[in-house]
Design a protein around this motif. Sequence first.
Motif, PDB file in Angstrom:
ATOM      1  N   MET A   1       0.847  -1.180   0.000  1.00 53.63           N
ATOM      2  CA  MET A   1       0.000   0.000   0.000  1.00 53.63           C
ATOM      3  C   MET A   1       0.890   1.241   0.000  1.00 53.63           C
ATOM      4  N   LYS A   2       0.568   2.189  -0.864  1.00 57.18           N
ATOM      5  CA  LYS A   2       1.302   3.444  -0.982  1.00 57.18           C
ATOM      6  C   LYS A   2       0.436   4.579  -0.450  1.00 57.18           C
ATOM      7  N   THR A   3       1.029   5.744  -0.375  1.00 56.93           N
ATOM      8  CA  THR A   3       0.329   6.944   0.072  1.00 56.93           C
ATOM      9  C   THR A   3       0.301   7.942  -1.079  1.00 56.93           C
ATOM     10  N   PHE A   4      -0.862   8.582  -1.272  1.00 59.55           N
ATOM     11  CA  PHE A   4      -1.028   9.553  -2.343  1.00 59.55           C
ATOM     12  C   PHE A   4      -1.639  10.834  -1.796  1.00 59.55           C
ATOM     13  N   ALA A   5      -1.122  11.967  -2.264  1.00 62.73           N
ATOM     14  CA  ALA A   5      -1.706  13.274  -1.981  1.00 62.73           C
ATOM     15  C   ALA A   5      -2.605  13.630  -3.158  1.00 62.73           C
ATOM     16  N   ILE A   6      -3.827  14.010  -2.839  1.00 63.16           N
ATOM     17  CA  ILE A   6      -4.784  14.435  -3.866  1.00 63.16           C
ATOM     18  C   ILE A   6      -5.147  15.889  -3.564  1.00 63.16           C
ATOM     19  N   TYR A   7      -4.804  16.759  -4.481  1.00 59.83           N
ATOM     20  CA  TYR A   7      -5.016  18.201  -4.330  1.00 59.83           C
ATOM     21  C   TYR A   7      -6.038  18.636  -5.370  1.00 59.83           C
ATOM     22  N   CYS A   8      -7.172  19.128  -4.898  1.00 59.57           N
ATOM     23  CA  CYS A   8      -8.265  19.526  -5.795  1.00 59.57           C
ATOM     24  C   CYS A   8      -8.604  20.990  -5.572  1.00 59.57           C
ATOM     25  N   THR A   9      -8.722  21.742  -6.662  1.00 59.82           N
ATOM     26  CA  THR A   9      -9.182  23.122  -6.558  1.00 59.82           C
ATOM     27  C   THR A   9     -10.585  23.223  -7.142  1.00 59.82           C
ATOM     28  N   ASP A  10     -11.410  24.015  -6.477  1.00 62.07           N
ATOM     29  CA  ASP A  10     -12.806  24.166  -6.893  1.00 62.07           C
ATOM     30  C   ASP A  10     -12.940  25.034  -8.142  1.00 62.07           C
ATOM     31  N   LYS A  11     -13.969  24.722  -8.921  1.00 56.32           N
ATOM     32  CA  LYS A  11     -14.354  25.595 -10.025  1.00 56.32           C
ATOM     33  C   LYS A  11     -14.968  26.865  -9.442  1.00 56.32           C
ATOM     34  N   PRO A  12     -14.921  27.962 -10.193  1.00 52.94           N
ATOM     35  CA  PRO A  12     -15.578  29.183  -9.720  1.00 52.94           C
ATOM     36  C   PRO A  12     -17.084  28.945  -9.545  1.00 52.94           C
ATOM     37  N   ASP A  13     -17.645  29.614  -8.588  1.00 51.36           N
ATOM     38  CA  ASP A  13     -19.100  29.619  -8.361  1.00 51.36           C
ATOM     39  C   ASP A  13     -19.671  28.237  -8.062  1.00 51.36           C
ATOM     40  N   THR A  14     -18.948  27.418  -7.312  1.00 49.93           N
ATOM     41  CA  THR A  14     -19.469  26.103  -6.930  1.00 49.93           C
ATOM     42  C   THR A  14     -19.695  25.983  -5.424  1.00 49.93           C
ATOM     43  N   ALA A  15     -19.588  27.090  -4.700  1.00 47.51           N
ATOM     44  CA  ALA A  15     -19.738  27.053  -3.242  1.00 47.51           C
ATOM     45  C   ALA A  15     -21.094  26.482  -2.824  1.00 47.51           C
ATOM     46  N   GLN A  16     -22.160  26.866  -3.500  1.00 49.99           N
ATOM     47  CA  GLN A  16     -23.483  26.357  -3.123  1.00 49.99           C
ATOM     48  C   GLN A  16     -23.603  24.863  -3.428  1.00 49.99           C
ATOM     49  N   LYS A  17     -23.059  24.429  -4.554  1.00 53.14           N
ATOM     50  CA  LYS A  17     -23.059  22.991  -4.872  1.00 53.14           C
ATOM     51  C   LYS A  17     -22.312  22.209  -3.796  1.00 53.14           C
ATOM     52  N   ARG A  18     -21.201  22.750  -3.338  1.00 49.91           N
ATOM     53  CA  ARG A  18     -20.416  22.109  -2.279  1.00 49.91           C
ATOM     54  C   ARG A  18     -21.237  22.016  -0.992  1.00 49.91           C
ATOM     55  N   ARG A  19     -21.880  23.115  -0.615  1.00 44.97           N
ATOM     56  CA  ARG A  19     -22.710  23.106   0.598  1.00 44.97           C
ATOM     57  C   ARG A  19     -23.850  22.101   0.483  1.00 44.97           C
ATOM     58  N   ASP A  20     -24.486  22.063  -0.674  1.00 44.21           N
ATOM     59  CA  ASP A  20     -25.625  21.158  -0.873  1.00 44.21           C
ATOM     60  C   ASP A  20     -25.227  19.688  -0.786  1.00 44.21           C
ATOM     61  N   ALA A  21     -23.995  19.373  -1.149  1.00 36.75           N
ATOM     62  CA  ALA A  21     -23.533  17.976  -1.148  1.00 36.75           C
ATOM     63  C   ALA A  21     -22.739  17.612   0.106  1.00 36.75           C
ATOM     64  N   VAL A  56      -4.377   9.749   0.971  1.00 36.22           N
ATOM     65  CA  VAL A  56      -5.046   8.450   0.981  1.00 36.22           C
ATOM     66  C   VAL A  56      -4.054   7.302   0.868  1.00 36.22           C
ATOM     67  N   LYS A  57      -4.514   6.140   1.338  1.00 38.35           N
ATOM     68  CA  LYS A  57      -3.767   4.900   1.158  1.00 38.35           C
ATOM     69  C   LYS A  57      -4.370   4.189  -0.048  1.00 38.35           C
ATOM     70  N   ALA A  58      -3.509   3.798  -0.989  1.00 40.77           N
ATOM     71  CA  ALA A  58      -4.003   3.142  -2.203  1.00 40.77           C
ATOM     72  C   ALA A  58      -2.891   2.278  -2.794  1.00 40.77           C
ATOM     73  N   ASP A  59      -3.300   1.325  -3.615  1.00 40.07           N
ATOM     74  CA  ASP A  59      -2.323   0.444  -4.256  1.00 40.07           C
ATOM     75  C   ASP A  59      -1.482   1.169  -5.292  1.00 40.07           C
ATOM     76  N   ASP A  60      -2.115   2.109  -6.007  1.00 40.91           N
ATOM     77  CA  ASP A  60      -1.431   2.861  -7.055  1.00 40.91           C
ATOM     78  C   ASP A  60      -2.249   4.118  -7.342  1.00 40.91           C
ATOM     79  N   ALA A  61      -1.767   4.951  -8.262  1.00 40.07           N
ATOM     80  CA  ALA A  61      -2.450   6.216  -8.572  1.00 40.07           C
ATOM     81  C   ALA A  61      -3.847   5.979  -9.123  1.00 40.07           C
ATOM     82  N   SER A  62      -4.026   4.917  -9.884  1.00 36.20           N
ATOM     83  CA  SER A  62      -5.348   4.600 -10.425  1.00 36.20           C
ATOM     84  C   SER A  62      -6.332   4.280  -9.311  1.00 36.20           C
ATOM     85  N   HIS A  63      -5.890   3.533  -8.329  1.00 34.65           N
ATOM     86  CA  HIS A  63      -6.738   3.220  -7.172  1.00 34.65           C
ATOM     87  C   HIS A  63      -7.075   4.500  -6.399  1.00 34.65           C
ATOM     88  N   ALA A  64      -6.082   5.382  -6.219  1.00 35.37           N
ATOM     89  CA  ALA A  64      -6.325   6.657  -5.541  1.00 35.37           C
ATOM     90  C   ALA A  64      -7.375   7.469  -6.299  1.00 35.37           C
TER      91      ALA A  64
END
Length: 100
Positions: A1-21, A56-64
């Motif tokens: 098992m490997k460790t992966f960092a996943i860094y995600c940036t939000d699209k503009p104007d998605t704050a309400q979608k984020r709150r709703d979910a 996250v812990k994952a087998d590879d980048a595809s699993h992550a």
Amino acid sequence: MKTFAIYCTDKPDTAQKRRDARDAHFSHIEKTLDNFLIAGPLNDKDGVTIGSLLIVKADDASHARKLLESDPYFRIDIWQDIRISEFIPAAGDWIGGKIW
């Protein structure tokens, strides 16, 4: 098992979608908690959420990637940019010091 960092940036104007979910997202995290070393929102200087950081812990980048794609936030398409990189925890309080 490997460790992966996943860094995600939000699209503009998605704050309400984020709150709703948010409840579905939290439920998903609770169900898959064993896959995470840490996860949380990224905020700008004003405290506004601008993305997410997951280690996250994952087998590879595809699993992550599959772990990320199972998240409700992914399904509602709030992330503009997603970067997944293998991460080697090498030093700090969270790992109890250093690995060398």
